[in-house]
Scaffold this motif. Structure first.
Motif, PDB file in Angstrom:
ATOM      1  N   HIS A  34      39.419  -3.891 -21.257  1.00 50.99           N
ATOM      2  CA  HIS A  34      38.927  -5.342 -21.099  1.00 50.99           C
ATOM      3  C   HIS A  34      39.761  -6.452 -21.868  1.00 50.99           C
ATOM      4  O   HIS A  34      40.058  -7.719 -21.268  1.00 50.99           O
ATOM      5  CB  HIS A  34      37.465  -5.570 -21.527  1.00 50.99           C
ATOM      6  CG  HIS A  34      36.688  -6.846 -21.131  1.00 50.99           C
ATOM      7  ND1 HIS A  34      36.476  -7.870 -21.853  1.00 50.99           N
ATOM      8  CD2 HIS A  34      36.298  -7.025 -19.632  1.00 50.99           C
ATOM      9  CE1 HIS A  34      35.919  -8.899 -21.296  1.00 50.99           C
ATOM     10  NE2 HIS A  34      35.778  -8.349 -20.175  1.00 50.99           N
ATOM     11  N   PHE A  75      42.884  -6.664 -20.113  1.00 49.26           N
ATOM     12  CA  PHE A  75      43.081  -7.431 -18.857  1.00 49.26           C
ATOM     13  C   PHE A  75      42.860  -8.879 -19.070  1.00 49.26           C
ATOM     14  O   PHE A  75      43.336  -9.862 -18.440  1.00 49.26           O
ATOM     15  CB  PHE A  75      41.706  -7.013 -18.146  1.00 49.26           C
ATOM     16  CG  PHE A  75      41.311  -7.837 -16.816  1.00 49.26           C
ATOM     17  CD1 PHE A  75      41.902  -7.445 -15.867  1.00 49.26           C
ATOM     18  CD2 PHE A  75      40.474  -8.818 -16.909  1.00 49.26           C
ATOM     19  CE1 PHE A  75      41.965  -8.236 -14.594  1.00 49.26           C
ATOM     20  CE2 PHE A  75      40.288  -9.743 -15.746  1.00 49.26           C
ATOM     21  CZ  PHE A  75      40.870  -9.156 -14.796  1.00 49.26           C
ATOM     22  N   HIS A 104      46.233  -4.565 -14.196  1.00 46.75           N
ATOM     23  CA  HIS A 104      45.619  -3.159 -13.797  1.00 46.75           C
ATOM     24  C   HIS A 104      45.401  -2.224 -14.836  1.00 46.75           C
ATOM     25  O   HIS A 104      46.371  -1.438 -15.406  1.00 46.75           O
ATOM     26  CB  HIS A 104      46.661  -2.240 -12.886  1.00 46.75           C
ATOM     27  CG  HIS A 104      46.758  -3.206 -11.408  1.00 46.75           C
ATOM     28  ND1 HIS A 104      45.851  -3.570 -10.654  1.00 46.75           N
ATOM     29  CD2 HIS A 104      47.920  -3.619 -11.371  1.00 46.75           C
ATOM     30  CE1 HIS A 104      46.259  -4.237  -9.593  1.00 46.75           C
ATOM     31  NE2 HIS A 104      47.711  -4.435  -9.833  1.00 46.75           N
ATOM     32  N   PRO A 105      44.227  -2.408 -15.674  1.00 43.74           N
ATOM     33  CA  PRO A 105      44.123  -1.622 -16.957  1.00 43.74           C
ATOM     34  C   PRO A 105      43.954  -0.223 -16.732  1.00 43.74           C
ATOM     35  O   PRO A 105      43.370   0.267 -15.675  1.00 43.74           O
ATOM     36  CB  PRO A 105      42.670  -2.415 -17.239  1.00 43.74           C
ATOM     37  CG  PRO A 105      42.327  -3.567 -16.852  1.00 43.74           C
ATOM     38  CD  PRO A 105      43.162  -3.459 -15.306  1.00 43.74           C
ATOM     39  N   MET A 108      40.582   2.957 -15.815  1.00 39.00           N
ATOM     40  CA  MET A 108      39.289   2.122 -15.430  1.00 39.00           C
ATOM     41  C   MET A 108      39.101   2.569 -13.954  1.00 39.00           C
ATOM     42  O   MET A 108      39.685   2.817 -13.229  1.00 39.00           O
ATOM     43  CB  MET A 108      39.856   0.789 -15.345  1.00 39.00           C
ATOM     44  CG  MET A 108      39.947   0.053 -16.612  1.00 39.00           C
ATOM     45  SD  MET A 108      38.295  -0.092 -17.682  1.00 39.00           S
ATOM     46  CE  MET A 108      37.243  -0.687 -16.453  1.00 39.00           C
ATOM     47  N   THR A 139      38.169   1.938 -10.255  1.00 36.63           N
ATOM     48  CA  THR A 139      38.642   1.242  -9.260  1.00 36.63           C
ATOM     49  C   THR A 139      37.625   0.116  -9.058  1.00 36.63           C
ATOM     50  O   THR A 139      37.856  -1.349  -9.054  1.00 36.63           O
ATOM     51  CB  THR A 139      39.320   1.704  -8.092  1.00 36.63           C
ATOM     52  OG1 THR A 139      40.149   2.878  -8.241  1.00 36.63           O
ATOM     53  CG2 THR A 139      39.738   0.829  -7.079  1.00 36.63           C
ATOM     54  N   ALA A 153      37.543  -2.659 -12.204  1.00 36.31           N
ATOM     55  CA  ALA A 153      38.819  -3.316 -12.249  1.00 36.31           C
ATOM     56  C   ALA A 153      38.816  -4.312 -10.906  1.00 36.31           C
ATOM     57  O   ALA A 153      39.230  -5.430 -11.369  1.00 36.31           O
ATOM     58  CB  ALA A 153      39.940  -2.266 -12.032  1.00 36.31           C
ATOM     59  N   ASP A 154      38.619  -3.856  -9.795  1.00 37.70           N
ATOM     60  CA  ASP A 154      38.602  -4.927  -8.675  1.00 37.70           C
ATOM     61  C   ASP A 154      37.411  -6.045  -8.946  1.00 37.70           C
ATOM     62  O   ASP A 154      37.829  -7.207  -8.622  1.00 37.70           O
ATOM     63  CB  ASP A 154      38.254  -4.180  -7.459  1.00 37.70           C
ATOM     64  CG  ASP A 154      39.183  -3.370  -6.850  1.00 37.70           C
ATOM     65  OD1 ASP A 154      40.577  -3.387  -7.413  1.00 37.70           O
ATOM     66  OD2 ASP A 154      39.047  -2.323  -6.284  1.00 37.70           O
ATOM     67  N   TRP A 205      36.502  -7.012 -12.046  1.00 34.73           N
ATOM     68  CA  TRP A 205      37.034  -7.897 -12.886  1.00 34.73           C
ATOM     69  C   TRP A 205      38.036  -8.847 -12.369  1.00 34.73           C
ATOM     70  O   TRP A 205      37.863 -10.096 -12.705  1.00 34.73           O
ATOM     71  CB  TRP A 205      37.868  -6.909 -14.201  1.00 34.73           C
ATOM     72  CG  TRP A 205      36.699  -6.398 -14.992  1.00 34.73           C
ATOM     73  CD1 TRP A 205      35.674  -6.455 -15.315  1.00 34.73           C
ATOM     74  CD2 TRP A 205      37.283  -5.597 -16.044  1.00 34.73           C
ATOM     75  NE1 TRP A 205      35.184  -5.572 -16.193  1.00 34.73           N
ATOM     76  CE2 TRP A 205      36.336  -4.978 -16.560  1.00 34.73           C
ATOM     77  CE3 TRP A 205      38.554  -4.994 -16.578  1.00 34.73           C
ATOM     78  CZ2 TRP A 205      36.369  -4.189 -17.851  1.00 34.73           C
ATOM     79  CZ3 TRP A 205      38.704  -4.258 -17.616  1.00 34.73           C
ATOM     80  CH2 TRP A 205      37.471  -3.771 -18.432  1.00 34.73           C
ATOM     81  N   GLU A 241      32.070  -2.319 -19.471  1.00 36.96           N
ATOM     82  CA  GLU A 241      32.524  -2.682 -18.296  1.00 36.96           C
ATOM     83  C   GLU A 241      32.023  -3.846 -17.410  1.00 36.96           C
ATOM     84  O   GLU A 241      32.779  -4.439 -16.626  1.00 36.96           O
ATOM     85  CB  GLU A 241      31.869  -1.685 -17.215  1.00 36.96           C
ATOM     86  CG  GLU A 241      32.710  -0.090 -17.256  1.00 36.96           C
ATOM     87  CD  GLU A 241      32.016   0.861 -16.337  1.00 36.96           C
ATOM     88  OE1 GLU A 241      32.775   1.684 -15.806  1.00 36.96           O
ATOM     89  OE2 GLU A 241      31.073   0.922 -15.964  1.00 36.96           O
TER      90      GLU A 241
END
Length: 417
Positions: A24, A27, A33-34, A37, A39, A42-43, A45, A157
């Protein structure tokens, strides 16, 4: 591996919290693209960062009499006894809360032990607050609405720092007749919620609610077509739910707006433009007729013998009657968004233009906000500018206008990197 579960067997929760927390931080520092994580997180975020900062607190949208009137009229009010029966015991044990939100992420009910509720109130996890991703960042109810799937969001998250001490599991709830998203049911508590059982429980609760709604609000009496926000239309006829293929979806949508009928050549032009193959059109119509039956689809010209109710027709009728709020609530997304058939593209643009124009004319800040928080309205510069005018102190709106203006200028000039 189940992508909707926060932890996999063998994961150390404390170590996972640290790993995600570091991702985080990276990011927020600009890493797109950490690593390591999920998906779906991540999407989320990425979507959240377009609207809010990581220290943002969800705003209160409704309160007092306005909140009570709104939630008492909401369809999910009918299934609150089911929610309380299945999840109430969990919410009363002192460690968890049960929350129900509408389709826009607005919390309608938040119930649990008073001490737990007081802790949640510090981050505005209260009735009337907006917990969609655009206002609260990654969280289980907001992200479940965004991806239309049950999921867990674990500790770090969460996009917003004030929420990262909580873990939650949520599932979307749909209208069983039309498939329209009504909202979500959520359980929020400590890290121990990151297990398969909590996800299964909220999913089962959502299914039970939908089953009950089917008994009290049966599907439309006549045939019904749902084509908004979905690439393949769903036809409800004779008690059956039929998912149509892409071409059949396009044909049926076109036939519903031309009750006088269309020739094969006319339908071919609306489907393929100048590249018309009469044999292909006849074959597609023949297959569609097998779905509908001869009592519904006539030929010479091709037309529907019985008027079909459609979700996009409902939006248009509401707009004709000046009922903009209801039209926006009934709009589940663009008409057959993946279709590039010329006739469908025209219908889609016409419907969107009428709805956007009505929103602009209304000057209603909440209606504009609802559109802008949707997946299809997030990049709408004209409506962001209108909203920013109505809410000049809203820094999110100002940033969004600046970002979109820059992006559009770059696209025109084709010089930005």
């Amino acid at each position: 591996m189940n992508p909707w579960l926060a932890l996999t067997p063998g994961d150390d929760p404390a170590e996972r919290i640290r790993q995600i927390g570091r991702a985080h931080e990276r990011f927020l520092a600009g890493e797109p693209h950490p690593d390591r994580m999920r998906t779906v997180v991540a999407d989320s975020w990425a979507r959240s960062a377009a609207f809010i900062g990581a220290d943002h607190t969800a705003p209160i949208d409704l309160a007092d009499d306005d909140l009570e009137a709104y939630r008492s009229a909401h369809p999910l009010a009918r299934v609150m006894p089911i929610f309380r029966d299945l999840l109430g015991g969990l919410a009363e044990d002192g460690d968890h809360m049960m929350a129900v939100c509408d389709e826009h992420g607005r919390l309608l009910w938040v119930e649990g032990h008073p001490a737990t509720l007081r802790g949640a109130a510090s981050m505005n996890f209260v009735p009337g607050a907006r917990w969609d991703e655009a206002h609260a960042g990654t969280n289980a109810p907001g992200t479940a609405l965004a991806v239309d799937h049950a999921l867990q969001i674990f500790a770090t998250e969460h996009f917003s720092h004030p929420v990262q001490r909580w873990t939650c599991a949520a599932a979307p709830v749909h209208d069983p007749g039309t498939g329209r998203l009504l909202g979500a049911i959520d359980v929020t508590g400590g890290d121990h919620l990151a297990n398969p059982h909590s996800l299964a429980l909220v999913r089962a609760t959502a299914l039970a609610a939908e089953a009950y709604l089917r008994t009290v609000e049966p599907v439309a009496r006549g045939p019904h077509v749902a084509a908004l926000g979905r690439d393949e239309a769903r036809l409800a006829v004779d008690g059956r739910q039929v998912r149509l293929g892409r071409r059949h979806s396009e044909l049926l949508a076109l036939l519903t707006v031309h009750p006088e009928g269309r020739t094969g050549d006319q339908l071919g032009v609306e489907l393929y433009g100048d590249d018309v193959n009469p044999v292909t059109i006849r074959a597609e119509l023949s297959r569609l007729r097998r779905f509908l039956g001869p009592e519904l689809l006539d030929s010479r010209p091709y037309r529907l013998r019985t008027a079909l109710e459609t979700d996009f027709g409902t939006v248009l009728r509401l707009l004709d009657g000046g009922r903009v709020t209801e039209a926006l609530a009934a709009y589940a997304g663009p008409l057959l968004p993946a279709s590039d058939a010329p006739g469908i593209v025209r219908l889609r643009r016409s419907l969107d233009h009428r709805l956007r124009t009505a929103l602009l004319i209304s000057g209603d800040r909440r209606l504009l906000q609802t559109w802008l928080n949707s997946p299809w309205g997030g990049d709408d510069l004209d409506l962001w500018e209108a909203y920013a005018t109505l809410a000049p102190a809203d820094s999110v709106a100002a940033r969004r206008v600046a970002t979109l203006t820059h992006e559009y200028a770059c696209n025109v000039a084709a010089t930005c990197t």
